[in-house]
Design a protein around this motif. Structure first.
Motif, PDB file in Angstrom:
ATOM      1  N   ALA A 106      30.094  12.697  29.798  1.00  0.00           N
ATOM      2  CA  ALA A 106      29.456  12.841  31.115  1.00  0.00           C
ATOM      3  C   ALA A 106      30.432  13.436  32.120  1.00  0.00           C
ATOM      4  O   ALA A 106      30.095  14.360  32.875  1.00  0.00           O
ATOM      5  CB  ALA A 106      28.963  11.475  31.608  1.00  0.00           C
ATOM      6  N   ILE A 107      31.656  12.932  32.110  1.00  0.00           N
ATOM      7  CA  ILE A 107      32.669  13.414  33.051  1.00  0.00           C
ATOM      8  C   ILE A 107      33.025  14.868  32.777  1.00  0.00           C
ATOM      9  O   ILE A 107      33.210  15.663  33.704  1.00  0.00           O
ATOM     10  CB  ILE A 107      33.919  12.521  32.994  1.00  0.00           C
ATOM     11  N   SER A 108      33.126  15.241  31.482  1.00  0.00           N
ATOM     12  CA  SER A 108      33.528  16.611  31.148  1.00  0.00           C
ATOM     13  C   SER A 108      32.506  17.623  31.649  1.00  0.00           C
ATOM     14  O   SER A 108      32.871  18.674  32.182  1.00  0.00           O
ATOM     15  CB  SER A 108      33.725  16.753  29.636  1.00  0.00           C
ATOM     16  N   THR A 109      31.216  17.315  31.474  1.00  0.00           N
ATOM     17  CA  THR A 109      30.185  18.228  31.970  1.00  0.00           C
ATOM     18  C   THR A 109      30.147  18.222  33.494  1.00  0.00           C
ATOM     19  O   THR A 109      29.996  19.266  34.129  1.00  0.00           O
ATOM     20  CB  THR A 109      28.807  17.831  31.408  1.00  0.00           C
ATOM     21  N   PHE A 110      30.298  17.036  34.079  1.00  0.00           N
ATOM     22  CA  PHE A 110      30.328  16.931  35.540  1.00  0.00           C
ATOM     23  C   PHE A 110      31.511  17.708  36.103  1.00  0.00           C
ATOM     24  O   PHE A 110      31.383  18.462  37.078  1.00  0.00           O
ATOM     25  CB  PHE A 110      30.412  15.455  35.938  1.00  0.00           C
ATOM     26  N   ASN A 111      32.683  17.541  35.453  1.00  0.00           N
ATOM     27  CA  ASN A 111      33.879  18.272  35.886  1.00  0.00           C
ATOM     28  C   ASN A 111      33.678  19.776  35.823  1.00  0.00           C
ATOM     29  O   ASN A 111      34.026  20.518  36.740  1.00  0.00           O
ATOM     30  CB  ASN A 111      35.063  17.926  34.962  1.00  0.00           C
ATOM     31  N   ALA A 112      33.144  20.222  34.665  1.00  0.00           N
ATOM     32  CA  ALA A 112      32.948  21.657  34.472  1.00  0.00           C
ATOM     33  C   ALA A 112      31.992  22.213  35.515  1.00  0.00           C
ATOM     34  O   ALA A 112      32.198  23.308  36.054  1.00  0.00           O
ATOM     35  CB  ALA A 112      32.427  21.929  33.062  1.00  0.00           C
ATOM     36  N   GLY A 113      30.924  21.460  35.796  1.00  0.00           N
ATOM     37  CA  GLY A 113      29.974  21.887  36.825  1.00  0.00           C
ATOM     38  C   GLY A 113      30.611  21.930  38.201  1.00  0.00           C
ATOM     39  O   GLY A 113      30.380  22.864  38.987  1.00  0.00           O
ATOM     40  N   LEU A 114      31.421  20.917  38.513  1.00  0.00           N
ATOM     41  CA  LEU A 114      32.127  20.885  39.800  1.00  0.00           C
ATOM     42  C   LEU A 114      33.073  22.070  39.942  1.00  0.00           C
ATOM     43  O   LEU A 114      33.097  22.753  40.972  1.00  0.00           O
ATOM     44  CB  LEU A 114      32.937  19.596  39.913  1.00  0.00           C
ATOM     45  N   ASN A 115      33.863  22.293  38.898  1.00  0.00           N
ATOM     46  CA  ASN A 115      34.843  23.367  38.924  1.00  0.00           C
ATOM     47  C   ASN A 115      34.167  24.722  39.088  1.00  0.00           C
ATOM     48  O   ASN A 115      34.633  25.574  39.859  1.00  0.00           O
ATOM     49  CB  ASN A 115      35.672  23.328  37.632  1.00  0.00           C
ATOM     50  N   SER A 116      33.049  24.912  38.389  1.00  0.00           N
ATOM     51  CA  SER A 116      32.336  26.184  38.496  1.00  0.00           C
ATOM     52  C   SER A 116      31.662  26.347  39.851  1.00  0.00           C
ATOM     53  O   SER A 116      31.599  27.455  40.399  1.00  0.00           O
ATOM     54  CB  SER A 116      31.290  26.288  37.378  1.00  0.00           C
ATOM     55  N   SER A 117      31.137  25.244  40.401  1.00  0.00           N
ATOM     56  CA  SER A 117      30.544  25.302  41.747  1.00  0.00           C
ATOM     57  C   SER A 117      31.586  25.757  42.762  1.00  0.00           C
ATOM     58  O   SER A 117      31.315  26.609  43.621  1.00  0.00           O
ATOM     59  CB  SER A 117      30.005  23.920  42.152  1.00  0.00           C
ATOM     60  N   SER A 118      32.767  25.172  42.642  1.00  0.00           N
ATOM     61  CA  SER A 118      33.849  25.538  43.544  1.00  0.00           C
ATOM     62  C   SER A 118      34.264  26.996  43.352  1.00  0.00           C
ATOM     63  O   SER A 118      34.539  27.712  44.323  1.00  0.00           O
ATOM     64  CB  SER A 118      35.042  24.609  43.303  1.00  0.00           C
ATOM     65  N   THR A 119      34.296  27.442  42.091  1.00  0.00           N
ATOM     66  CA  THR A 119      34.641  28.835  41.792  1.00  0.00           C
ATOM     67  C   THR A 119      33.676  29.791  42.479  1.00  0.00           C
ATOM     68  O   THR A 119      34.079  30.768  43.130  1.00  0.00           O
ATOM     69  CB  THR A 119      34.587  29.087  40.268  1.00  0.00           C
ATOM     70  N   LEU A 120      32.388  29.510  42.321  1.00  0.00           N
ATOM     71  CA  LEU A 120      31.360  30.370  42.912  1.00  0.00           C
ATOM     72  C   LEU A 120      31.467  30.395  44.436  1.00  0.00           C
ATOM     73  O   LEU A 120      31.380  31.457  45.062  1.00  0.00           O
ATOM     74  CB  LEU A 120      29.972  29.881  42.495  1.00  0.00           C
ATOM     75  N   PHE A 121      31.639  29.213  45.019  1.00  0.00           N
ATOM     76  CA  PHE A 121      31.693  29.140  46.480  1.00  0.00           C
ATOM     77  C   PHE A 121      32.928  29.845  47.031  1.00  0.00           C
ATOM     78  O   PHE A 121      32.837  30.667  47.954  1.00  0.00           O
ATOM     79  CB  PHE A 121      31.683  27.678  46.931  1.00  0.00           C
ATOM     80  N   VAL A 122      34.093  29.538  46.450  1.00  0.00           N
ATOM     81  CA  VAL A 122      35.352  30.077  46.987  1.00  0.00           C
ATOM     82  C   VAL A 122      35.465  31.583  46.777  1.00  0.00           C
ATOM     83  O   VAL A 122      35.769  32.341  47.712  1.00  0.00           O
ATOM     84  CB  VAL A 122      36.552  29.355  46.349  1.00  0.00           C
ATOM     85  N   LEU A 123      35.217  32.052  45.540  1.00  0.00           N
ATOM     86  CA  LEU A 123      35.446  33.460  45.212  1.00  0.00           C
ATOM     87  C   LEU A 123      34.310  34.378  45.640  1.00  0.00           C
ATOM     88  O   LEU A 123      34.555  35.555  45.962  1.00  0.00           O
ATOM     89  CB  LEU A 123      35.694  33.615  43.714  1.00  0.00           C
ATOM     90  N   ASN A 124      33.080  33.865  45.658  1.00  0.00           N
ATOM     91  CA  ASN A 124      31.932  34.740  45.919  1.00  0.00           C
ATOM     92  C   ASN A 124      31.330  34.600  47.307  1.00  0.00           C
ATOM     93  O   ASN A 124      30.582  35.474  47.744  1.00  0.00           O
ATOM     94  CB  ASN A 124      30.831  34.493  44.881  1.00  0.00           C
ATOM     95  N   ILE A 125      31.626  33.501  47.995  1.00  0.00           N
ATOM     96  CA  ILE A 125      31.034  33.292  49.323  1.00  0.00           C
ATOM     97  C   ILE A 125      32.114  33.135  50.395  1.00  0.00           C
ATOM     98  O   ILE A 125      32.161  33.889  51.374  1.00  0.00           O
ATOM     99  CB  ILE A 125      30.092  32.058  49.310  1.00  0.00           C
ATOM    100  N   TYR A 126      33.002  32.162  50.207  1.00  0.00           N
ATOM    101  CA  TYR A 126      33.984  31.854  51.247  1.00  0.00           C
ATOM    102  C   TYR A 126      35.010  32.971  51.439  1.00  0.00           C
ATOM    103  O   TYR A 126      35.240  33.437  52.569  1.00  0.00           O
ATOM    104  CB  TYR A 126      34.693  30.540  50.899  1.00  0.00           C
ATOM    105  N   LYS A 127      35.637  33.414  50.341  1.00  0.00           N
ATOM    106  CA  LYS A 127      36.672  34.444  50.434  1.00  0.00           C
ATOM    107  C   LYS A 127      36.130  35.758  51.006  1.00  0.00           C
ATOM    108  O   LYS A 127      36.741  36.332  51.938  1.00  0.00           O
ATOM    109  CB  LYS A 127      37.311  34.677  49.071  1.00  0.00           C
ATOM    110  N   PRO A 128      34.975  36.283  50.523  1.00  0.00           N
ATOM    111  CA  PRO A 128      34.419  37.510  51.123  1.00  0.00           C
ATOM    112  C   PRO A 128      34.094  37.346  52.603  1.00  0.00           C
ATOM    113  O   PRO A 128      34.259  38.291  53.390  1.00  0.00           O
ATOM    114  CB  PRO A 128      33.150  37.755  50.303  1.00  0.00           C
ATOM    115  N   TRP A 129      33.631  36.140  52.987  1.00  0.00           N
ATOM    116  CA  TRP A 129      33.304  35.886  54.403  1.00  0.00           C
ATOM    117  C   TRP A 129      34.570  35.944  55.259  1.00  0.00           C
ATOM    118  O   TRP A 129      34.559  36.542  56.339  1.00  0.00           O
ATOM    119  CB  TRP A 129      32.647  34.509  54.516  1.00  0.00           C
TER     120      TRP A 129
END
Length: 527
Positions: free
Chosen positions: A338-361
């Motif tokens: 459960a933690i591994s999937t939750f972790n992977a989802g968290l890490n990917s959510s952060s990746t998408l937000f930081v690299l694709n939304i926050y950094k370009p903004w």
């Protein structure tokens, strides 16, 4: 004794992950999100498998087997074909173009507004479906197996809340402090625990069913309720066999080739060859899953004539058949999954937000953005997402359909529009960005109308396949208004693009084994 075993196993996994992660401190986004692209194929394969196997599988698949039959295993076993296609055709494209996220690739193929739009859709998918469901599945499993909170005389609803928040806090700490490297290492260690539990379960399960006689228990399981052993689902089963060739194939291809938290594990490999080997190793694990994680559902059919809460069949079988030490080990594996999937989802959510939304903004505002600031922002975003998931997870209990069906139906609304624009974009170079945006909007609105407003009598997986076709047609129609558009792929020369030389022999073995597993669980085999 079970609680002691659980605590010791969990601490051991955390210690191994922590020691290895601390050797390489996270200082850059590449280290936080991609483990500095240094993972070998064993780590990649273990991470892919354990990121896929969460408590949702333990709870949802065994519940489906208890209610219906083994047809639910088609989700995992048939995914082998999709995984091999991803290894052969998708991974080379991602490595060649230098795409760090799926929206990143779509930004290269279409435009930046498409990239941002898809990033938002994926983030919504994680917030609404993936992360809360993983927490809820883990909470149900641990509540049933260990009863940590029984002395406090709490209600089942209160137990679920406490377990959800416990899993959420641990998972968030893993991801925030260790990044993808810690996640990958813990997944590899957990895969050993999963194999141990999978081997032990049939032995103790057969002994329990046969009142101490292993052979008698095996004979009972193979002789009675044989319809539950059948993987060839009929028209009225939860997973009809025909869906393997329509919506299920599309969903599997999306999941293994386009789902951000899965692709991110594959892209953490040191080379294309290691990535393909890792995918092949994960395929082998998927073929073993019916024997490793689905046995409790079959055993539950023989032990419990009627359960009010069918989602509890897995933890009940574990608690009733395994010795205390193995109950603790199983609970640790389920918690880790459960933690591994939750972790992977968290890490990917952060990746998408930081690299694709926050950094370009930030760059659009002409602000200088340092790696240290991006890592800090990514960690802060993971904490916020964790809290939102923990708040919503317990309410999944009130879903009117089976847990696993609930997950797959909701996933289809977010996954299939992205799958459609990627497939059309890869195969047809003259489809413009405008068609991709209209395709996403068309699919989501059509899905909501046909699934939640109109009462359409068709299996949801067949419906997904039909919507894929109609959305593709709508994209081709829009493309007619942009006859001069054309896309040229930009390739990177610095990436190791040599494929795995012996892959075809191993891939052929996996295809034969996949067919063999279906035959084994059928009227031509043990059913």
């Amino acid at each position: 004794m079970s609680i002691v075993s659980f605590v010791l196993t969990t601490c051991l996994i955390a210690l191994i992950s922590g020691i290895n992660a601390r050797k390489k401190k996270v200082k850059t986004t590449n280290e936080l999100f991609f483990a500095n692209r240094s993972n070998n194929f064993i780590i990649v394969g273990g991470a892919l498998l354990l990121s896929n196997i969460s408590a949702n599988q333990f709870i949802g698949e065994n519940e489906s087997i208890y209610i219906n039959n083994m047809s639910v295993m088609a989700w995992g076993v048939s995914s082998v074909l999709a995984m091999l296609l991803v290894a052969e055709f998708f991974l080379p494209v991602y490595f060649r173009t230098g795409a760090m996220t799926i929206p990143d690739y779509l930004g290269k193929r279409y435009d930046n507004s498409t990239k941002k739009m898809v990033s938002i859709v994926v983030l919504c998918s994680y917030l609404i479906n993936l992360l809360p469901a993983v927490l809820y599945g883990g909470a149900v499993a641990l509540t049933g197996m260990l009863n940590f909170l029984q002395p406090l005389d709490l209600s089942y609803w209160q137990n679920i809340w406490i377990m959800v928040w416990g899993i959420g806090f641990i998972g968030c700490a893993y991801s925030v402090l260790g990044g993808l490297r810690a996640i990958s290492i813990s997944d590899t260690v957990l895969s050993i625990g999963l194999l141990t539990v999978g081997i032990a379960f049939p032995y103790f399960g057969f002994r329990f069913l046969g009142d101490g006689d292993w052979l008698k228990g095996a004979h009972i399981l193979l002789s009675n309720h044989k319809e539950h052993l059948n993987s060839i689902g009929g028209a009225f089963d939860e997973v009809p066999f025909s869906t393997i060739f329509t919506g299920m194939f599309i969903m599997n291809l999306y999941y293994w080739g386009m789902e951000q938290f899965i692709v991110q594990q594959a892209l953490s490999a040191k080379s294309l060859s290691h990535s393909q080997k890792g995918m092949g190793l994960a395929c082998l694990g998927k073929l073993l899953c019916p024997f490793l994680i689905n046995f409790p559902g079959i055993l539950g059919v023989h032990l419990y004539s009627k359960l009010d809460k069918t989602a509890e069949v897995f933890p009940l079988v574990v608690k009733d058949t395994l010795p205390s030490v193995l109950i603790g080990l199983t609970a640790a594996v389920v918690l880790g999954a459960a933690i591994s999937t939750f972790n992977a989802g968290l890490n990917s959510s952060s990746t998408l937000f930081v690299l694709n939304i926050y950094k370009p903004w930030k760059e659009k505002k002409n602000e200088v953005v340092t790696e240290k600031h991006l890592v800090f922002t990514g960690r802060k975003f993971e904490i916020i997402v964790s809290f939102l998931a923990m708040l919503s997870a317990p309410f999944i209990m009130f879903s009117k359909v089976g847990f696993y069906t609930y997950l797959q139906q909701l996933a289809g609304m977010f996954c299939l529009p992205i799958f459609t624009i990627i497939i059309i974009g890869v195969l047809f170079k003259r489809v413009p960005p405008q068609a991709a945006k209209i395709g996403i909007i068309f699919f989501i609105f059509s899905f909501i109308i046909f699934n939640y407003i109109l009462s359409v009598k068709i299996h949801y997986l067949h419906m997904l396949a039909l919507l894929f076709v109609t959305t593709s047609v709508s994209m081709f129609f829009v493309a007619k208004f942009y006859p001069n558009y054309s896309y040229t792929e930009v390739q990177l020369e610095s990436v190791k693009l040599s494929p795995w030389k012996n892959r075809y022999w191993f891939f052929a073995f996996l295809i034969i084994a996949m067919v063999g597993v279906f035959v084994f669980f059928s009227k031509w085999g043990i059913a």
